[in-house]
Design a protein around this motif. Sequence first.
Motif, PDB file in Angstrom:
ATOM      1  N   ALA A 158      64.944  30.786  64.916  1.00  0.00           N
ATOM      2  CA  ALA A 158      64.346  30.043  66.045  1.00  0.00           C
ATOM      3  C   ALA A 158      64.276  30.958  67.272  1.00  0.00           C
ATOM      4  N   PRO A 159      63.290  30.730  68.140  1.00  0.00           N
ATOM      5  CA  PRO A 159      63.136  31.585  69.331  1.00  0.00           C
ATOM      6  C   PRO A 159      64.426  31.673  70.137  1.00  0.00           C
ATOM      7  N   LEU A 160      64.822  32.890  70.476  1.00  0.00           N
ATOM      8  CA  LEU A 160      66.036  33.096  71.265  1.00  0.00           C
ATOM      9  C   LEU A 160      65.864  32.489  72.655  1.00  0.00           C
ATOM     10  N   SER A 161      64.654  32.638  73.200  1.00  0.00           N
ATOM     11  CA  SER A 161      64.399  32.197  74.576  1.00  0.00           C
ATOM     12  C   SER A 161      64.496  30.682  74.688  1.00  0.00           C
ATOM     13  N   GLU A 162      64.318  29.988  73.561  1.00  0.00           N
ATOM     14  CA  GLU A 162      64.398  28.529  73.572  1.00  0.00           C
ATOM     15  C   GLU A 162      65.869  28.106  73.623  1.00  0.00           C
ATOM     16  N   ARG A 163      66.679  28.807  72.828  1.00  0.00           N
ATOM     17  CA  ARG A 163      68.091  28.452  72.743  1.00  0.00           C
ATOM     18  C   ARG A 163      68.886  29.011  73.915  1.00  0.00           C
ATOM     19  N   HIS A 164      68.386  30.107  74.485  1.00  0.00           N
ATOM     20  CA  HIS A 164      69.114  30.769  75.582  1.00  0.00           C
ATOM     21  C   HIS A 164      68.144  31.077  76.717  1.00  0.00           C
ATOM     22  N   PRO A 165      67.726  30.041  77.431  1.00  0.00           N
ATOM     23  CA  PRO A 165      66.689  30.237  78.462  1.00  0.00           C
ATOM     24  C   PRO A 165      67.104  31.242  79.541  1.00  0.00           C
ATOM     25  N   GLN A 166      68.394  31.514  79.635  1.00  0.00           N
ATOM     26  CA  GLN A 166      68.848  32.457  80.672  1.00  0.00           C
ATOM     27  C   GLN A 166      68.716  33.914  80.231  1.00  0.00           C
ATOM     28  N   LEU A 167      68.288  34.136  78.984  1.00  0.00           N
ATOM     29  CA  LEU A 167      68.166  35.499  78.445  1.00  0.00           C
ATOM     30  C   LEU A 167      67.217  36.334  79.317  1.00  0.00           C
ATOM     31  N   GLN A 225      48.933  35.888  77.971  1.00  0.00           N
ATOM     32  CA  GLN A 225      49.566  34.975  77.010  1.00  0.00           C
ATOM     33  C   GLN A 225      51.082  34.935  77.198  1.00  0.00           C
ATOM     34  N   LEU A 226      51.674  36.108  77.405  1.00  0.00           N
ATOM     35  CA  LEU A 226      53.134  36.193  77.508  1.00  0.00           C
ATOM     36  C   LEU A 226      53.621  36.113  78.954  1.00  0.00           C
ATOM     37  N   LYS A 227      52.673  35.896  79.859  1.00  0.00           N
ATOM     38  CA  LYS A 227      52.984  35.731  81.289  1.00  0.00           C
ATOM     39  C   LYS A 227      53.788  36.914  81.836  1.00  0.00           C
ATOM     40  N   VAL A 228      53.331  38.124  81.531  1.00  0.00           N
ATOM     41  CA  VAL A 228      53.969  39.321  82.077  1.00  0.00           C
ATOM     42  C   VAL A 228      52.894  40.195  82.706  1.00  0.00           C
ATOM     43  N   ARG A 277      58.269  34.408  73.334  1.00  0.00           N
ATOM     44  CA  ARG A 277      58.108  34.742  74.744  1.00  0.00           C
ATOM     45  C   ARG A 277      58.429  36.227  74.832  1.00  0.00           C
ATOM     46  N   ILE A 278      58.260  36.793  76.013  1.00  0.00           N
ATOM     47  CA  ILE A 278      58.441  38.236  76.143  1.00  0.00           C
ATOM     48  C   ILE A 278      59.865  38.647  75.734  1.00  0.00           C
ATOM     49  N   GLN A 279      60.886  37.837  76.068  1.00  0.00           N
ATOM     50  CA  GLN A 279      62.271  38.194  75.711  1.00  0.00           C
ATOM     51  C   GLN A 279      62.458  38.234  74.192  1.00  0.00           C
ATOM     52  N   ASP A 280      61.773  37.309  73.490  1.00  0.00           N
ATOM     53  CA  ASP A 280      61.908  37.263  72.031  1.00  0.00           C
ATOM     54  C   ASP A 280      61.323  38.511  71.382  1.00  0.00           C
ATOM     55  N   THR A 281      60.104  38.882  71.799  1.00  0.00           N
ATOM     56  CA  THR A 281      59.472  40.025  71.151  1.00  0.00           C
ATOM     57  C   THR A 281      60.188  41.319  71.511  1.00  0.00           C
ATOM     58  N   VAL A 282      60.654  41.438  72.750  1.00  0.00           N
ATOM     59  CA  VAL A 282      61.386  42.651  73.139  1.00  0.00           C
ATOM     60  C   VAL A 282      62.673  42.775  72.311  1.00  0.00           C
ATOM     61  N   ALA A 283      63.438  41.693  72.203  1.00  0.00           N
ATOM     62  CA  ALA A 283      64.680  41.728  71.421  1.00  0.00           C
ATOM     63  C   ALA A 283      64.382  42.085  69.971  1.00  0.00           C
ATOM     64  N   ASP A 284      63.210  41.637  69.493  1.00  0.00           N
ATOM     65  CA  ASP A 284      62.813  41.842  68.101  1.00  0.00           C
ATOM     66  C   ASP A 284      62.048  43.163  67.936  1.00  0.00           C
ATOM     67  N   ASN A 285      62.432  44.176  68.678  1.00  0.00           N
ATOM     68  CA  ASN A 285      61.843  45.513  68.585  1.00  0.00           C
ATOM     69  C   ASN A 285      60.330  45.480  68.769  1.00  0.00           C
ATOM     70  N   ALA A 286      59.869  44.708  69.751  1.00  0.00           N
ATOM     71  CA  ALA A 286      58.445  44.590  70.073  1.00  0.00           C
ATOM     72  C   ALA A 286      57.638  44.136  68.846  1.00  0.00           C
TER      73      ALA A 286
END
Lengths: 262, 261
Positions: free
Chosen positions: B24-33, B72-75, B151-160
Motif C-alpha cells: 500500500a502507498p507509504l504516503s497514505e499510511r504515513h502522511p508525514q513522510l 500529476q505528482l504536484k512537484v 505520490r512523489i514520496q512513494d516513487t522516490v522511496a521506491d528508487n524512482a
Amino acid sequence: MALDRQTIEELALHLDGAEQQARAVAKITDAFPDMDWQDAYAIQDAIRELKQARGVRIAGLKMGLTSHAKMRQMGVVEPIHGFVTDYGAVADGGEIDTRGLIHPKVEAEIAFVTRRALRGPGCHVGTVLAATELVLPAVEVIDSRYENFRFDLKSVIADNTSSARYVLGGRPHSARGLDLKNLGVVMERNGRIVATASAAAVLGHPAQSVAMLANMLGARGREIPAGTLILTGGVTEAVAVEAGDNVNVRFQHLGSVSMRFV
Amino acid sequence: MQSTPIEQLSDELYRALKDNQPIAPLSERHPQLTLQQAYELQLNVLARRQRENGERVIGKKIGVTSQVVMEQLKVDQPDFGHLTSAMLRADGAAIAVADLIAPKAEGEIAFLLKEDLRGPGLTVADVLRATECVMPCIEIVDSRIRDWQIRIQDTVADNASSALFVLGDAAVDPRELELGLVGMTLELNGEIASTGAGAAALGHPANAVAWLANTLGGFGMALEAGEVILSGALSAMVPVKAGDNLRISLGGIGSASVRFT
C-alpha cells in the motif's frame, strides 16, 4: 452519391461562406445524414471551383487524420485530404489575424515539394522520396468551420479538412540523407513547450502520407503533379491558439518556424 | 506528531521488490513522510541490495522530467533513482514479466560519462564536456506500490519506480547532435505507440543531467566517470505484457528493442 448536384453546390457555398465570414456552422451531416464519401469530396471540389472562380490559386495539397491511433478511433483505414490556397500562406515569423478565423489550432508538419508527378495506385515511400525535390518544416493553422470543432469525417472532408493558414519556413532539405521517421519536433507556445514528437507520428513516416495521397487520388483518376506542395499531416497534436500567442516550432535538421497570433 | 518508522518501511520496500508483491502507498499510511526521508528509504533499500545480492551501482536515472508528470505528482522538479548491475539487460533481450509487478516502458537518451560531474553550479556545457557518448535506452519502470498509486514520496522511496534498462545499438558523440531535437519513436508490436523529442526531458536531456549533478552536489555526492545516466522519458510510458515486442528509435542516435515473455 446520395446528394444531387444542386445540393452539393449549395453546401459548397454554405461552407465557403462560413470560412469567408469566420462564422461557425452546424456540421452538414446533421441536415444530410445520408451523404457519402463521394459527396463529401464533391463538396470540397465545388468549394475549390468557387475559390478558383474568384481568382484564388490552389497552392498545394494537404493530408489529415494521419495518425494510426486516430484513424482507428474514427473507424477508418485511410487518411483524408484537402487543398491549401495562396491566401492561406503566411510568411515565417509573420502575423496571423485571429479575427479572420473561428477557433484556430496549430500543428507542426513536414511539407514535401514534388519534382515529378506521382500517380497511384502502387506509390510507396521509395517512389515518393525519388520524386521529392525537397522537404521543409511547416506549421498548419487549422480552423474547422463547424461549431465547437464537433464534426464527423464526411463533414470535415466537405470543409476542406479544416484548411485555413500555413507557415513554411526553416531550412529546406533534400529528402535523402535525412532520417525523416525519427525527425524530432518541439512546439512552443509563448516560450513553453506544449508538444514534442517524432515525424513517425505521421503514418509511421511522412513520405507514407504522400504515397497514400497519390494512391487515393489515383483511385479517382488523378495525380499529384510535379512541383506540388504537400502538407503531410500533424506531427504534433493540434494546439488551440488565441490572439497574443507566439508559436515557435523547432525541427531536427530543418530549423524552425514561428508566427504570432494577433 | 507521529514519527516515520524508517527501518520498517525500508524492509517492506525491499521485500516488495524481492517477492514481487506490491504494498500500500507509504504516503497514505504515513502522511508525514518527507521527501528527504523518502530518499533515505531509497538508500536503505539500495544498501541492502548491494549487501545481500552483491548488486553494484552503475549509474542513476532521472524521473519526473516532463511538465505533465510534474503536474500529476504536484512537484516542480524531477527525482532520481539508482541503477544497479542487476537492472541492466542487453539490447534485444527477453524480459519475463512474471518477474515484475506492473511494468511500463519508455524511451530515453542515456549518457555515459567519461569524467566526474560534481555540482552545484554545473551547466549543460559541463555535462556535454563530461559525456563520452549518448545511447538509445529503453527504461522499464515498475512500481512496488500497489496499482501505481504513487505520490512523489512513494516513487522516490521506491528508487524512482525503476526496474530494468536496456542500452541500444549505438553510441554517439553528443557534439554531433542537437539533443533537444532528437526525435524518438516508440513502436509496440510494430505499431507507433508514442513519439517524442529530446526537449521533453526538462527542455534538454543534458539539462536534466545537470540538474541531477547539482542536486547530488548539495548532498556532497557526484556523478562518476563510467556511470550511465538515464535523462528522462521522451514520451508517455506504455504498459507492457507478455508477448509484446517493443522498439525505440532515436533520430541521429540509433535504436533499442526488447521482447516481453
